[in-house]
Design an enzyme around this catalytic site. Structure first.
Site, PDB file in Angstrom:
ATOM      1  N   GLY A 102      17.064   1.930 -14.489  1.00  0.00           N
ATOM      2  CA  GLY A 102      16.017   2.020 -15.514  1.00  0.00           C
ATOM      3  C   GLY A 102      16.094   0.815 -16.430  1.00  0.00           C
ATOM      4  O   GLY A 102      16.745  -0.182 -16.097  1.00  0.00           O
ATOM      5  N   GLU A 469      -3.897  -5.147   3.544  1.00  0.00           N
ATOM      6  CA  GLU A 469      -2.586  -4.583   3.888  1.00  0.00           C
ATOM      7  C   GLU A 469      -1.846  -5.504   4.868  1.00  0.00           C
ATOM      8  O   GLU A 469      -0.642  -5.737   4.735  1.00  0.00           O
ATOM      9  CB  GLU A 469      -2.778  -3.168   4.461  1.00  0.00           C
ATOM     10  CG  GLU A 469      -1.549  -2.515   5.081  1.00  0.00           C
ATOM     11  CD  GLU A 469      -0.403  -2.265   4.112  1.00  0.00           C
ATOM     12  OE1 GLU A 469      -0.551  -2.533   2.906  1.00  0.00           O
ATOM     13  OE2 GLU A 469       0.668  -1.831   4.574  1.00  0.00           O
ATOM     14  N   GLU A 476       5.134 -10.247   2.281  1.00  0.00           N
ATOM     15  CA  GLU A 476       6.344  -9.537   1.835  1.00  0.00           C
ATOM     16  C   GLU A 476       7.587  -9.935   2.624  1.00  0.00           C
ATOM     17  O   GLU A 476       8.650 -10.129   2.050  1.00  0.00           O
ATOM     18  CB  GLU A 476       6.167  -8.023   2.059  1.00  0.00           C
ATOM     19  CG  GLU A 476       5.594  -7.251   0.911  1.00  0.00           C
ATOM     20  CD  GLU A 476       5.523  -5.765   1.226  1.00  0.00           C
ATOM     21  OE1 GLU A 476       5.994  -4.979   0.405  1.00  0.00           O
ATOM     22  OE2 GLU A 476       4.988  -5.381   2.285  1.00  0.00           O
ATOM     23  N   HIS A 492     -17.368 -17.670  -0.663  1.00  0.00           N
ATOM     24  CA  HIS A 492     -17.479 -17.816  -2.119  1.00  0.00           C
ATOM     25  C   HIS A 492     -16.219 -18.448  -2.717  1.00  0.00           C
ATOM     26  O   HIS A 492     -15.855 -18.137  -3.849  1.00  0.00           O
ATOM     27  CB  HIS A 492     -17.766 -16.463  -2.764  1.00  0.00           C
ATOM     28  CG  HIS A 492     -19.089 -15.898  -2.349  1.00  0.00           C
ATOM     29  ND1 HIS A 492     -20.294 -16.480  -2.680  1.00  0.00           N
ATOM     30  CD2 HIS A 492     -19.395 -14.821  -1.579  1.00  0.00           C
ATOM     31  CE1 HIS A 492     -21.285 -15.782  -2.163  1.00  0.00           C
ATOM     32  NE2 HIS A 492     -20.764 -14.771  -1.476  1.00  0.00           N
TER      33      HIS A 492
HETATM   34  C1  G6P Z   1       6.902  -1.277  -3.656  1.00  0.00           C
HETATM   35  C2  G6P Z   1       7.139  -1.293  -2.156  1.00  0.00           C
HETATM   36  C3  G6P Z   1       5.796  -1.181  -1.419  1.00  0.00           C
HETATM   37  C4  G6P Z   1       5.045   0.057  -1.895  1.00  0.00           C
HETATM   38  C5  G6P Z   1       4.866   0.058  -3.422  1.00  0.00           C
HETATM   39  C6  G6P Z   1       4.331   1.388  -3.923  1.00  0.00           C
HETATM   40  O1  G6P Z   1       6.282  -2.443  -4.043  1.00  0.00           O
HETATM   41  O2  G6P Z   1       7.806  -2.465  -1.765  1.00  0.00           O
HETATM   42  O3  G6P Z   1       6.030  -1.078  -0.025  1.00  0.00           O
HETATM   43  O4  G6P Z   1       3.792   0.103  -1.271  1.00  0.00           O
HETATM   44  O5  G6P Z   1       6.129  -0.141  -4.057  1.00  0.00           O
HETATM   45  O6  G6P Z   1       5.299   2.385  -3.693  1.00  0.00           O
HETATM   46  P1  G6P Z   1       4.984   3.922  -3.663  1.00  0.00           P
HETATM   47  O7  G6P Z   1       6.309   4.587  -3.427  1.00  0.00           O
HETATM   48  O8  G6P Z   1       4.405   4.277  -5.002  1.00  0.00           O
HETATM   49  O9  G6P Z   1       4.016   4.160  -2.554  1.00  0.00           O
END
Ligand code: G6P
Length: 592
Positions: A102, A469, A476, A492
Site C-alpha cells: 500500500g 488490446e 507490455e 487523422h
Molecule cells: C494491471 C495488469 C493488467 C490488467 C490491469 C487491470 O495493469 O498488468 O493486465 O488488465 O491491471 O487489472 P484488473 O485486475 O482490475 O482487471
C-alpha cells in the site's frame, strides 16, 4: 502490488513455507524481495534486488533458521529499487520488522516527526515509518498488537502490514485498510497473506480481514480485533480448491499456459446462474445511465461489452477509465448502474470509483475473477469469470472470459441467455483452431519484425477494442511501441508515421467492417506499410495472413484476440524477455 506473507507454526521449515508463498505472489511485484525470521538468535533479515529466484540464490531466503517470520515481494512505489528500500524494514534497534503493501500518504510528516525524536531512518520508503512508530508505542509499555492498533489509525492512505518483534517472539500482528489481507489457519499453524492463493493446500480455514481489523497470529490461537480494539469473532470460509492450481503445467511460462487453456476456460465462463444474469439485465434496462469502469485489458473487454449491450440490448453504456472515474462522480446517482470489471477485484482505481458511486446511491455490479475480493464486497451483484488463477501479468484468459460474460449479459437483456451459452460453448472449438492454424505463421511474423520499433493495430466496430488490446499486449511484454486505433482514425494523424516497412496489423473479419477496414489497410500499404491481416478471408494486399474461422460477427473479438496474445508472447520470447514478468509492471495494481 507487493505481496506479503507471515507464517508461524510448529514446523521447522518456516522460511521455506514463506518462500513458497512468496513465489505464488510474485505476480504482485518482482523487483526485490526479503524475509525476516525470528529464531533463537533474535531477528534476522535478508533481502535483495531482483526476482525472487535471484534473491534466493544469493541470500538463501528459503533456508533461514527460525520458527516464524514474514516475507515480502516488492513493486516499488516510494524509493528506488535498492536493497535498502526492500522490505522488511526495521526499527532503530532491529527488534521490530514490518512488511507492507500500500502507500502511507502522510509518511513525510511522520518521518520528520520521528527524526526530530531521534529515530534513525535509512530508506526512502513510506513503509519505514511503521516499525519506528511501533517502537515508540512499545517503549511506552504497549504490546505489539496494542502498538499496531495505535499506529494504524495514524497512517493515511492504504495499507496491509505485518509486524513481528523480538520482544514478543511468539506472534505476528497484521492489520489492513484498503489493501487486501487474509488470514489462514491449519493444524497448529497460522498465516496471513495478501492473497489466499499463497496459502493454497496449507490451510483449512480462511478469514477475510475487514478494513480496520487486526489479527494476532500464534501457532495455536488467532485473535481478531475490530477498529476500536474490541475482540471479535469472525466466520471462516472454506478455501477454494480451484484456486490451489498455479503451476505452469509443462509450459515454459504461465502466459502460454493461460493462452492455451482458453478453449477450456471459455466454457467455464458459461457456468453461470441464469437468474443472476436476468436480474442484472433488468437492472441495466431500468437504469437511466449505465457506466462501465475498468483499467487496462479489463477496460478493453468493457469496450467490447459496451458494443454488445448496445447492439443486442439496445442500451447505451459509457465506458470510463477507472482512474478518471472520480472526475465524473458528480453525475452518478441512484438511477445509475455501475458495472465494474476487474480480474483481480482489487485494482485501487476501480475500487475507489465504485466507493464513490456506492455513496451516491448507484447500483454496483461487478465482473470479477478472484473470489473473496474487496470489489466483490462492495457490489450488489457479482458475476464471476470462472477462469481460475491467472498468474502471467498479461491478462489473457480473463480477458476472453470477460468478453464472454458481456456476451451472456447482452443476450440476457433480450431473454436469450441459453442461446448465448450455446454460442460461447461452440466458439471454444474455434479458439482451438485459431491457435493450431496460426502458431507457425505468427512465429514467422516475429522473425521478420522483431527489430521494429513501432506497430500499429487497426480495426472497426466491435473489433476496435481488440486492436487496442493487441497493441497493449505487444507493448507490455515485448517493449515495442504499439498503438491500437479505429481504422477510420488512421488518416487523422497516425498515417504520417507510416513509412516503408512499418507493420500495420489490421483486424478485418468478413463482417460489416470488412470493406472499410480493408480500404484503410490499403491506404497504409500505399505509404509503405506491411499489412498483417487477421481475417477469415485472404486478400492480395496482405503481406501476412493470420487466419480466423468464420463465426457470427459478434463473436469475432473472441477468436481475433487469441492470435494477438500469441504474437505478443512470441515477440517477447524472440526479443529475450520474460513474458510473465514485464519490467515495471505488476498484475494487481493496488496504488493510485
Ligand atoms: C494491471 C495488469 C493488467 C490488467 C490491469 C487491470 O495493469 O498488468 O493486465 O488488465 O491491471 O487489472 P484488473 O485486475 O482490475 O482487471
Amino acid at each position: 502490488m507487493c505481496g506479503i506473507i507471515g507464517y508461524c507454526g510448529n514446523n521447522g521449515k518456516a522460511s521455506s513455507i514463506i518462500f513458497e508463498g512468496l513465489k505464488k505472489m510474485e505476480y504482485r511485484g518482482y523487483d526485490s524481495s526479503g524475509v525476516a525470521m525470528l529464531s533463537g538468535d533474535g531477528l534476522v533479515v535478508k533481502k535483495g534486488v531482483g526476482t525472487l529466484e535471484e534473491v534466493n540464490k544469493k541470500y538463501k531466503l528459503d533456508k533461514m533458521p527460525g520458527y516464524m517470520g514474514i516475507g515480502h515481494t516488492r513493486w516499488a512505489t516510494h524509493g528506488g529499487v535498492t536493497q535498502i528500500n526492500t522490505h522488511p524494514h526495521c526499527d532503530c534497534k532491529n527488534q521490530i520488522a514490518v512488511i507492507h503493501n500500500g502507500i502511507v500518504d502522510n509518511y513525510q510528516e511522520l518521518r520528520d516527526d520521528l527524526i526530530k525524536k531521534g529515530h534513525h531512518l535509512i530508506s526512502e520508503t513510506d513503509t519505514e515509518v511503521i516499525p519506528h512508530k511501533l517502537e515508540d508505542e512499545m517503549k511506552m509499555g504497549r504490546s505489539l498488537e496494542e502498538a499496531v492498533m495505535h499506529v494504524a489509525p495514524r497512517l493515511h492512505g492504504s495499507y496491509a502490514f505485518l509486524a513481528i518483534s523480538t520482544k514478543e517472539p511468539n506472534k505476528i500482528v497484521g492489520t489492513r485498510k484498503g489493501s487486501p489481507l487474509v488470514v489462514g489457519l491449519g493444524d497448529h499453524k497460522a498465516f496471513a497473506a495478501s492473497d489466499s492463493l499463497a496459502l493454497s493446500g496449507l490451510i483449512d480455514q480462511l478469514y477475510l480481514l475487514g478494513d480496520g481489523e487486526t489479527a494476532v497470529l500464534t501457532p495455536d490461537k488467532t485473535t481478531f480485533y475490530d477498529h476500536t480494539g474490541r475482540e471479535i469473532h469472525k466466520k471462516f470460509i472454506k478455501p477454494d480448491v480451484m484456486w490451489g492450481e498455479s503451476e505452469k503445467g509443462g509450459y515454459d511460462y504461465f502466459m502460454l499456459k493461460e493462452i492455451m487453456e482458453q478453449p477450456k476456460t471459455l466454457i467455464e465462463a458459461t457456468n453461470q446462474d441464469e437468474e443472476n444474469f436476468t436480474s442484472i439485465a433488468l437492472d441495466i434496462l431500468r437504469a437511466d445511465h449505465v457506466i462501465v469502469t475498468a483499467c487496462g485489458s479489463s477496460r478493453y473487454a468493457a469496450l467490447v461489452g459496451r458494443y454488445l449491450i448496445s447492439s443486442v440490448g439496445k442500451k447505451f453504456a459509457e465506458v470510463v477509465m477507472a482512474s478518471e472515474f472520480q472526475y465524473f462522480a458528480d453525475s452518478v446517482d441512484k438511477n445509475t448502474l455501475v458495472l465494474a470489471v476487474s480480474q483481480s477485484g482489487e485494482t485501487l482505481d476501480v475500487i475507489e470509483g465504485v466507493q464513490l458511486a456506492h455513496k451516491a446511491g448507484a447500483k454496483i455490479v461487478s465482473i470479477i475473477n478472484r473470489p473473496q475480493s474487496l470489489l466483490g464486497e462492495l457490489s450488489h451483484h457479482v458475476i464471476y469469470l470462472n477462469c481460475g488463477p491467472e498468474i502471467g501479468v498479461c491478462a489473457t484468459k480473463s480477458f476472453l472470459n470477460q468478453v464472454a460474460v458481456f456476451y451472456l449479459l447482452a443476450f440476457s437483456m433480450v431473454h436469450c441467455f441459453d442461446m448465448a451459452v450455446d454460442n460461447i460453448r461452440k466458439v471454444g472449438k474455434q479458439v482451438s483452431k485459431v491457435i493450431d492454424w496460426n502458431r507457425e505463421e505468427i512465429n514467422r511474423i516475429c522473425e521478420r519484425y522483431y527489430k521494429k520499433n513501432d506497430f500499429y493495430f487497426i480495426a472497426r466496430g466491435i473489433n476496435f477494442a481488440i486492436a487496442s488490446e493487441g497493441a497493449l499486449k505487444l507493448k507490455e511484454i515485448s517493449y515495442i511501441h504499439a498503438e491500437g486505433m479505429p481504422a477510420g482514425e488512421l488518416k487523422h494523424g497516425t498515417l504520417s508515421l507510416i513509412e516503408e516497412g512499418t507493420p500495420v496489423l489490421a483486424i478485418c473479419p468478413g463482417d460489416y467492417t470488412y470493406r472499410e477496414t480493408l480500404s484503410n489497410a490499403m491506404e497504409a500499404k500505399s505509404r509503405g506499410a506491411k499489412i498483417i491481416a487477421v481475417s477469415d478471408e485472404n486478400n492480395e494486399i496482405y503481406d501476412h495472413w493470420i487466419r480466423l474461422p468464420k463465426v457470427h460477427e459478434l463473436l469475432y473479438p473472441i477468436v481475433a484476440v487469441v492470435p494477438l496474445q500469441l504474437l505478443a508472447y512470441y515477440m517477447a520470447i524472440k526479443r529475450g524477455h520474460n513474458p510473465d514478468m514485464p519490467r515495471n509492471l505488476a498484475k494487481s495494481v493496488t496504488v493510485k
